[in-house]
Structures are given as C-alpha cells and as structure tokens.
Design a protein around this motif. Structure first.
Motif, PDB file in Angstrom:
ATOM      1  N   ALA A  90      86.873  33.617  94.987  1.00  0.00           N
ATOM      2  CA  ALA A  90      87.731  32.729  95.759  1.00  0.00           C
ATOM      3  C   ALA A  90      89.198  33.095  95.591  1.00  0.00           C
ATOM      4  N   VAL A  91      89.545  33.649  94.412  1.00  0.00           N
ATOM      5  CA  VAL A  91      90.911  34.087  94.132  1.00  0.00           C
ATOM      6  C   VAL A  91      90.848  35.517  93.608  1.00  0.00           C
ATOM      7  N   VAL A  92      91.542  36.420  94.275  1.00  0.00           N
ATOM      8  CA  VAL A  92      91.554  37.832  93.889  1.00  0.00           C
ATOM      9  C   VAL A  92      92.938  38.179  93.365  1.00  0.00           C
ATOM     10  N   VAL A  93      93.004  38.692  92.129  1.00  0.00           N
ATOM     11  CA  VAL A  93      94.262  39.082  91.496  1.00  0.00           C
ATOM     12  C   VAL A  93      94.249  40.597  91.306  1.00  0.00           C
ATOM     13  N   SER A  94      95.246  41.287  91.860  1.00  0.00           N
ATOM     14  CA  SER A  94      95.293  42.741  91.779  1.00  0.00           C
ATOM     15  C   SER A  94      96.718  43.232  91.504  1.00  0.00           C
ATOM     16  N   PRO A  95      96.922  43.967  90.384  1.00  0.00           N
ATOM     17  CA  PRO A  95      95.935  44.283  89.355  1.00  0.00           C
ATOM     18  C   PRO A  95      95.658  43.068  88.472  1.00  0.00           C
ATOM     19  N   ALA A  96      94.519  43.105  87.782  1.00  0.00           N
ATOM     20  CA  ALA A  96      94.144  41.983  86.921  1.00  0.00           C
ATOM     21  C   ALA A  96      94.962  41.958  85.636  1.00  0.00           C
ATOM     22  N   GLN A  97      95.613  43.088  85.302  1.00  0.00           N
ATOM     23  CA  GLN A  97      96.471  43.171  84.112  1.00  0.00           C
ATOM     24  C   GLN A  97      97.710  43.982  84.447  1.00  0.00           C
ATOM     25  N   ILE A  98      98.845  43.564  83.906  1.00  0.00           N
ATOM     26  CA  ILE A  98     100.094  44.292  84.105  1.00  0.00           C
ATOM     27  C   ILE A  98     100.234  45.321  82.999  1.00  0.00           C
ATOM     28  N   GLY A  99     100.358  46.578  83.382  1.00  0.00           N
ATOM     29  CA  GLY A  99     100.523  47.654  82.413  1.00  0.00           C
ATOM     30  C   GLY A  99     101.935  48.217  82.465  1.00  0.00           C
ATOM     31  N   LEU A 100     102.594  48.271  81.318  1.00  0.00           N
ATOM     32  CA  LEU A 100     103.964  48.788  81.248  1.00  0.00           C
ATOM     33  C   LEU A 100     103.980  50.149  80.558  1.00  0.00           C
ATOM     34  N   PRO A 101     104.957  51.006  80.925  1.00  0.00           N
ATOM     35  CA  PRO A 101     105.111  52.288  80.226  1.00  0.00           C
ATOM     36  C   PRO A 101     105.423  52.058  78.751  1.00  0.00           C
ATOM     37  N   GLU A 102     105.442  53.162  78.005  1.00  0.00           N
ATOM     38  CA  GLU A 102     105.589  53.053  76.552  1.00  0.00           C
ATOM     39  C   GLU A 102     106.896  52.378  76.147  1.00  0.00           C
ATOM     40  N   ALA A 103     106.819  51.684  75.029  1.00  0.00           N
ATOM     41  CA  ALA A 103     107.965  50.922  74.519  1.00  0.00           C
ATOM     42  C   ALA A 103     108.839  51.794  73.627  1.00  0.00           C
ATOM     43  N   PRO A 104     110.156  51.499  73.660  1.00  0.00           N
ATOM     44  CA  PRO A 104     110.880  50.629  74.589  1.00  0.00           C
ATOM     45  C   PRO A 104     111.053  51.304  75.942  1.00  0.00           C
ATOM     46  N   LEU A 105     111.194  50.514  76.989  1.00  0.00           N
ATOM     47  CA  LEU A 105     111.315  51.078  78.329  1.00  0.00           C
ATOM     48  C   LEU A 105     112.573  51.926  78.441  1.00  0.00           C
ATOM     49  N   SER A 106     112.412  53.105  78.980  1.00  0.00           N
ATOM     50  CA  SER A 106     113.569  53.980  79.164  1.00  0.00           C
ATOM     51  C   SER A 106     114.413  53.556  80.361  1.00  0.00           C
ATOM     52  N   ALA A 107     113.834  52.784  81.280  1.00  0.00           N
ATOM     53  CA  ALA A 107     114.556  52.276  82.457  1.00  0.00           C
ATOM     54  C   ALA A 107     113.924  50.953  82.867  1.00  0.00           C
ATOM     55  N   ALA A 108     114.640  50.199  83.664  1.00  0.00           N
ATOM     56  CA  ALA A 108     114.122  48.912  84.133  1.00  0.00           C
ATOM     57  C   ALA A 108     112.867  49.127  84.985  1.00  0.00           C
ATOM     58  N   VAL A 109     111.917  48.206  84.853  1.00  0.00           N
ATOM     59  CA  VAL A 109     110.643  48.290  85.576  1.00  0.00           C
ATOM     60  C   VAL A 109     110.362  46.948  86.248  1.00  0.00           C
ATOM     61  N   THR A 110     109.995  47.014  87.522  1.00  0.00           N
ATOM     62  CA  THR A 110     109.545  45.816  88.240  1.00  0.00           C
ATOM     63  C   THR A 110     108.053  45.931  88.501  1.00  0.00           C
ATOM     64  N   SER A 111     107.293  44.975  88.002  1.00  0.00           N
ATOM     65  CA  SER A 111     105.847  44.957  88.203  1.00  0.00           C
ATOM     66  C   SER A 111     105.495  43.890  89.230  1.00  0.00           C
ATOM     67  N   THR A 112     104.580  44.243  90.134  1.00  0.00           N
ATOM     68  CA  THR A 112     104.180  43.326  91.197  1.00  0.00           C
ATOM     69  C   THR A 112     102.676  43.113  91.169  1.00  0.00           C
ATOM     70  N   VAL A 113     102.274  41.860  91.275  1.00  0.00           N
ATOM     71  CA  VAL A 113     100.863  41.483  91.332  1.00  0.00           C
ATOM     72  C   VAL A 113     100.611  40.772  92.656  1.00  0.00           C
ATOM     73  N   THR A 114      99.517  41.139  93.320  1.00  0.00           N
ATOM     74  CA  THR A 114      99.124  40.495  94.574  1.00  0.00           C
ATOM     75  C   THR A 114      97.997  39.506  94.297  1.00  0.00           C
ATOM     76  N   ILE A 115      98.135  38.309  94.821  1.00  0.00           N
ATOM     77  CA  ILE A 115      97.122  37.263  94.644  1.00  0.00           C
ATOM     78  C   ILE A 115      96.675  36.822  96.029  1.00  0.00           C
ATOM     79  N   MET A 116      95.362  36.877  96.258  1.00  0.00           N
ATOM     80  CA  MET A 116      94.823  36.562  97.572  1.00  0.00           C
ATOM     81  C   MET A 116      93.788  35.445  97.458  1.00  0.00           C
TER      82      MET A 116
END
Length: 203
Positions: free
Chosen positions: A101-127
């Motif tokens: 009934a609810v689809v979340v993609s991606p199901a988990q947010i994955g970030l590059p290795e810490a600490p981030l070398s540059a700013a990152v924007t992560s987007t999740v789609t929920i349907m």
C-alpha cells in the motif's frame, strides 16, 4: 489467430476486496471459420469466460480473479483449444500481484564514507498505491542540524522526501539514525527510513 494481450496482469492492494477482470481479444485471420472450446484454467484462482462477438471470427476471453492471499504473486494459464492447425491451443498467462500500500524507494538512505568530503542531498520517493489517498506529515530526523523537506508531487499518491547533509558530516557512533513520517494508512501509521554511512577505512 491473433491473441491480444498474451498476458493478463492484475495488481491488488491490501484494500482491494472485489474481483477484477481483464479482457483478451481473440481474432481469426484465417480464411476458414474458427471453432474454439470453453476456456480451462490451470489455477482455480482464475476464471476464464468466452464471449462470441462474431461467429467463427472474433471472441473475448474474460479472465477474472480476486486479491491473492498474503503478498505472494499468484499465476496460472488460461487455455483455449481451437480448430486452427497453426494454433491448436491458445495459452494466456495470468498473474495476480499484491502491491504494498506504501512503497518507499530507496528503503534505506546510504551515504558516502564519513566524514563527507562534500555536501550530499539524499532523496526518497514515497508512493501510495491504495485507493484511499495517502497523507504524510511530520517528517522528523533523529539527528540534529539536518534539513528535511517533504513535498507532495501528486496529491495523495506521490511524495518526495529530501535531506541535505553538509560537508564533514559523519553519523555519530551507536546513534539511531532514521527519518520518520506519520501516515494516515492504518497499516503504516509511522514510516521509518534508516540511514547508513560507510566508515572511512583506517590506514
């Protein structure tokens, strides 16, 4: 003998209660009239009914089924015997799929290795796929200092959730990192999206 479409696909949600039907068109292109027998199904979950539109020339095969039990995909084959030497047997594949009934993609947010070398924007789609429009509210991140934005792209159906992680960001050790949202769907009152980050290897 033309059969269109060759597959009957049914997509249900947990809110679907009624049976649904799909129509398959059978058209005879041969010079001789075609005779066909009653439809037979390999799976009792699917029913096949023939309707004669033009004797010897055109039929409709009505395939019906109800929502499958659980989340498994149910399949079957609807067969029709014909008098055609070129196509003595017509087989139509039938599939019934239970969609979340609810689809979340991606199901988990994955970030590059810490600490981030540059700013990152992560987007999740929920349907939302259920007949009842989906309502989301109160997006919260378990980490301080991260901007979270929720946008409704299609009313009651499609949402975008974005998070801006600054340069130098690193997940605190032993911290629960997740985004939560409230939902009006009774089976998903709270949607949780975990956040993971790759540790920088020790040199």
């Amino acid at each position: 003998v033309e059969v269109t479409p060759a597959t009957a696909i049914f997509q249900f949600t947990s809110e679907t209660k009624n049976r649904e039907a799909r129509t398959v068109r059978i058209l005879n292109h041969e010079t001789e009239p075609l005779s066909i027998e009653a439809a037979q199904s390999t799976n009792p979950a699917f029913l096949g009914e023939l309707r004669n539109l033009k004797p010897g020339q055109e039929w409709e095969l009505i395939i019906s089924t109800g929502p499958p039990a659980g989340t498994a995909t149910v399949s079957g084959v609807i067969s029709v015997k014909t008098s055609s030497p070129a196509m003595p047997l017509i087989n139509v594949q039938a599939l019934a799929v239970m969609r979340p009934a609810v689809v979340v993609s991606p199901a988990q947010i994955g970030l590059p290795e810490a600490p981030l070398s540059a700013a990152v924007t992560s987007t999740v789609t929920i349907m939302g796929t259920a007949p009842t429009p989906l309502v989301l509210s109160e997006p919260r991140l378990s980490l301080a200092g991260i901007d979270v934005q929720l946008r409704e792209l299609q009313p009651g159906r499609l949402f975008s959730l974005s998070m801006a992680f600054p340069a130098g960001f690193a997940l605190p050790s032993n911290a629960i990192a997740e985004v939560t949202l409230k939902s009006n769907h009774p089976q998903h009152p709270v949607i949780r999206i975990p956040i993971a980050q790759v540790d920088r290897p020790v040199r």
